[in-house]
Write a protein that holds these residues in place. Structure first.
Motif, PDB file in Angstrom:
ATOM      1  N   ASN A 223       0.729  -1.403  -0.164  1.00 20.29           N
ATOM      2  CA  ASN A 223       0.128   0.130   0.030  1.00 20.29           C
ATOM      3  C   ASN A 223       0.810   1.328   0.089  1.00 20.29           C
ATOM      4  OD1 ASN A 223      -2.362  -1.475   0.225  1.00 20.29           O
ATOM      5  ND2 ASN A 223      -3.218  -0.583   1.696  1.00 20.29           N
ATOM      6  N   CYS A 224       1.975   1.310  -0.379  1.00 16.91           N
ATOM      7  CA  CYS A 224       2.899   2.161  -0.697  1.00 16.91           C
ATOM      8  C   CYS A 224       2.940   2.768  -1.948  1.00 16.91           C
ATOM      9  CB  CYS A 224       4.344   2.089  -0.162  1.00 16.91           C
ATOM     10  SG  CYS A 224       4.545   1.881   1.596  1.00 16.91           S
ATOM     11  N   GLY A 241      -6.902   5.805  -1.573  1.00 14.27           N
ATOM     12  CA  GLY A 241      -6.726   6.426  -0.307  1.00 14.27           C
ATOM     13  C   GLY A 241      -6.815   7.968  -0.191  1.00 14.27           C
ATOM     14  N   ARG A 242      -7.035   8.397   1.079  1.00 11.02           N
ATOM     15  CA  ARG A 242      -7.457   9.895   1.263  1.00 11.02           C
ATOM     16  C   ARG A 242      -6.229  10.826   0.577  1.00 11.02           C
ATOM     17  NH1 ARG A 242      -9.812  12.800   6.695  1.00 11.02           N
ATOM     18  NH2 ARG A 242      -9.564  14.864   5.873  1.00 11.02           N
ATOM     19  N   THR A 243      -4.924  10.466   1.236  1.00 12.90           N
ATOM     20  CA  THR A 243      -3.686  11.193   0.878  1.00 12.90           C
ATOM     21  C   THR A 243      -3.546  11.439  -0.399  1.00 12.90           C
ATOM     22  OG1 THR A 243      -2.639  10.521   2.975  1.00 12.90           O
ATOM     23  CG2 THR A 243      -1.545  11.669   1.118  1.00 12.90           C
ATOM     24  N   LEU A 244      -3.641  10.399  -1.499  1.00 13.67           N
ATOM     25  CA  LEU A 244      -3.404  10.296  -2.855  1.00 13.67           C
ATOM     26  C   LEU A 244      -4.502  11.039  -3.502  1.00 13.67           C
ATOM     27  CD1 LEU A 244      -1.691   6.830  -3.241  1.00 13.67           C
ATOM     28  CD2 LEU A 244      -0.837   9.156  -2.829  1.00 13.67           C
ATOM     29  N   GLU A 247      -4.372  14.845  -3.081  1.00 16.07           N
ATOM     30  CA  GLU A 247      -3.588  15.384  -3.848  1.00 16.07           C
ATOM     31  C   GLU A 247      -4.006  15.162  -5.232  1.00 16.07           C
ATOM     32  OE1 GLU A 247       0.287  12.853  -5.371  1.00 16.07           O
ATOM     33  OE2 GLU A 247       0.662  13.409  -3.490  1.00 16.07           O
ATOM     34  N   GLN A 335      -4.909   1.612   5.251  1.00 15.23           N
ATOM     35  CA  GLN A 335      -4.118   2.733   4.989  1.00 15.23           C
ATOM     36  C   GLN A 335      -3.378   2.793   3.554  1.00 15.23           C
ATOM     37  OE1 GLN A 335      -0.324   4.219   7.224  1.00 15.23           O
ATOM     38  NE2 GLN A 335      -2.441   5.001   8.409  1.00 15.23           N
ATOM     39  N   ASP A 337      -0.742   5.093   1.232  1.00 19.55           N
ATOM     40  CA  ASP A 337      -0.076   6.334   1.075  1.00 19.55           C
ATOM     41  C   ASP A 337       1.488   6.282   0.573  1.00 19.55           C
ATOM     42  OD1 ASP A 337       0.731   9.223   1.884  1.00 19.55           O
ATOM     43  OD2 ASP A 337      -0.020   8.839   3.862  1.00 19.55           O
ATOM     44  N   TYR A 338       2.249   7.391   0.581  1.00 19.58           N
ATOM     45  CA  TYR A 338       3.511   7.128   0.155  1.00 19.58           C
ATOM     46  C   TYR A 338       4.357   6.431   1.323  1.00 19.58           C
ATOM     47  CZ  TYR A 338       2.680  10.574  -3.459  1.00 19.58           C
ATOM     48  OH  TYR A 338       2.169  11.130  -4.567  1.00 19.58           O
ATOM     49  N   GLN A 340       6.176   5.722   4.247  1.00 23.62           N
ATOM     50  CA  GLN A 340       6.504   6.398   5.434  1.00 23.62           C
ATOM     51  C   GLN A 340       7.673   5.999   6.420  1.00 23.62           C
ATOM     52  OE1 GLN A 340       4.731   9.309   6.226  1.00 23.62           O
ATOM     53  NE2 GLN A 340       3.732   8.831   4.190  1.00 23.62           N
ATOM     54  N   SER A 422     -12.862   7.452  -1.052  1.00 19.49           N
ATOM     55  CA  SER A 422     -11.630   8.249  -1.537  1.00 19.49           C
ATOM     56  C   SER A 422     -12.182   9.266  -2.827  1.00 19.49           C
ATOM     57  CB  SER A 422     -10.826   7.222  -2.124  1.00 19.49           C
ATOM     58  OG  SER A 422     -10.157   6.417  -1.193  1.00 19.49           O
TER      59      SER A 422
END
Length: 433
Positions: A223-224, A241-244, A247, A335, A337-338, A340, A422
């Motif tokens: 999931n990265c 995902g929320r972050t991506l 963005e 989760q 995301d990039y 971490q 999302s």
């Protein structure tokens, strides 16, 4: 001079985490260093000839790869021989082994758990179990051919053959080759690799080395984004995902109407999987000059055209449906995301969840309903997941980490809920970001 050289060799060069972290393959010179058991290795050149693929080792450049190294390699003594030539020093005594005390406690407990699991023999395969798995796949495949041969091409025989092939034989063969890819069927990795070529390349028409290189990356950094190839359909088809998603929205990117992705997932995700695999295979074969792999893959595909080409396409489409829903029910709702740079345990637990155990769920998912255990111990034979699950759950409880397990249908629905959520984050950022 000789004494000075001997003295220099006896005192290894010491490094700080800052020095290691700056060698992540992106800086000047594109050096790639990583840490295993506090020892620092330069894998800049070795990554290109790494048997597990170049990218999987590059994903840990500048980071601690200790637990990933242990998880992926069953014959560690053999692998460590190759590491000796890559050793350039070790962490200075004042450098911590872990980033925080909480992480230190978690990883120490996890490593103790892994040692206990090894002593209990839970990493050793049961040959009788896997013999039954392979036999039941062959029986179903043979039944499909026999019915057509004996009764001819008419509606009922074709229907029986069609159903037994994509819904049972082909997908179960896929779960079995997955076991082989993780070297969990035989104790010797070579035996696993040979049989995987037979099952995946000859019987299913996909190159084994290509699949392993992709799947190893997924396990290394689940999931990265940009490291887990399972996320490659983001953002062309889906916003994950929320972050991506936020963005994408802020950048005003709209390749698809992501706020409706939960409605078209069931159609486009399986449909896109077939050309995605084919294009990936071609790229892999050309880049690595694996013409034999490409030819074997094509031969396998020609063998799967039973009676009409339409059947082949339907087989692949319905097989893709089964594959997509089972493999993504454990990851998409989690989760995304990039990278971490989390520790091994946290990165796996935050990216995976389980589906409740039952005889049907075990069979239907190839035991991937135990995704947490599978990701923590990727070489563990699947018939032992249920035995280690209570121990992993206890570890999570001790450190306040949620151990998620849910019913099968709930897991499927959660995929759609996650996609809808999302998509809404993307739309909000797209309109107002």
């Amino acid at each position: 001079m000789e004494e000075e050289g001997a003295r220099e060799r006896s005192f290894p060069r010491l490094f700080t985490w800052e020095e290691v972290g700056s060698r992540d393959g992106r800086g000047q010179g594109k050096e790639q260093w990583l840490v295993i058991d506090r020892k620092v290795y330069d894998v800049s050149t070795f990554s290109k000839r790494h048997p597990g693929g170049s990218r999987v080792i590059r994903h840990y450049a500048g980071q601690d790869a200790t637990d990933a190294f242990v998880a992926f390699h069953s014959d560690k003594n053999l692998v460590k021989k190759y590491l000796r030539s890559l050793l350039i020093g070790e962490l200075a005594p004042d450098q911590p082994s872990f980033e925080s005390n909480k992480k230190k406690s978690l990883l120490e407990d996890f490593r103790e758990l892994r040692c206990a699991i090894e002593k209990m023999g839970l990493l050793r395969p049961n040959y009788f179990f896997f013999s039954l798995i392979f036999l039941h796949v062959l029986v179903l495949e043979a039944a499909s051919w026999f019915v057509l041969w004996h009764f001819g091409i008419s509606l009922l025989p074709v229907l029986f053959s069609f159903l037994s092939d994509p819904f049972v034989s082909q997908i179960q063969m896929g779960w079995f080759q997955h076991d082989l890819g993780h070297c969990s069927v035989f104790r010797k990795p070579r035996w696993n690799h040979v049989l995987q070529i037979v099952v995946l390349t000859v019987l299913k028409g996909l190159p084994a080395s290509w699949w392993n290189h992709l799947h190893n990356q997924h396990h290394a950094k689940p999931n990265c984004f940009r490291k887990d190839p399972d996320l490659n359909m983001h953002p062309l088809l889906f916003s994950l995902g929320r972050t991506l998603s936020v963005e994408l929205g802020k950048k005003k990117k709209k390749f698809m109407p992501y706020n409706h992705q939960h409605k078209y997932f069931f159609l486009l995700a399986p449909l896109a999987l077939i050309p995605f695999f084919q294009l990936s295979i071609i790229y892999f074969a050309v880049k690595r000059k694996k013409w034999l792999v490409s030819t074997a893959s094509l031969s396998g595909k020609l063998q799967k055209c039973h009676y009409i080409c339409l059947n082949f396409l339907l087989v692949r489409y319905f097989e893709s449906n089964w594959f997509i829903w089972v493999t993504q029910m454990n990851h998409i709702p989690m989760q995304i995301d990039y990278d971490q740079n989390k520790d091994w345990v946290s990165s796996q637990l935050h990216a995976t969840c389980n589906v409740n155990q039952s005889a049907f769920n075990d069979w239907f998912t190839g035991h991937l309903n135990f995704q947490i255990e599978h990701h923590l111990f990727p070489t563990m034979p699947r018939h032992n997941y249920w035995k280690v699950a209570p121990l992993v759950k206890s570890l999570c409880g001790k450190h306040g980490i949620e151990y998620k397990s849910k019913p099968l249908l709930t897991a499927f629905v959660d995929i759609l809920h996650s996609l809808k959520d999302s998509g809404e984050h993307w739309l909000e950022a797209y309109l107002h970001g």
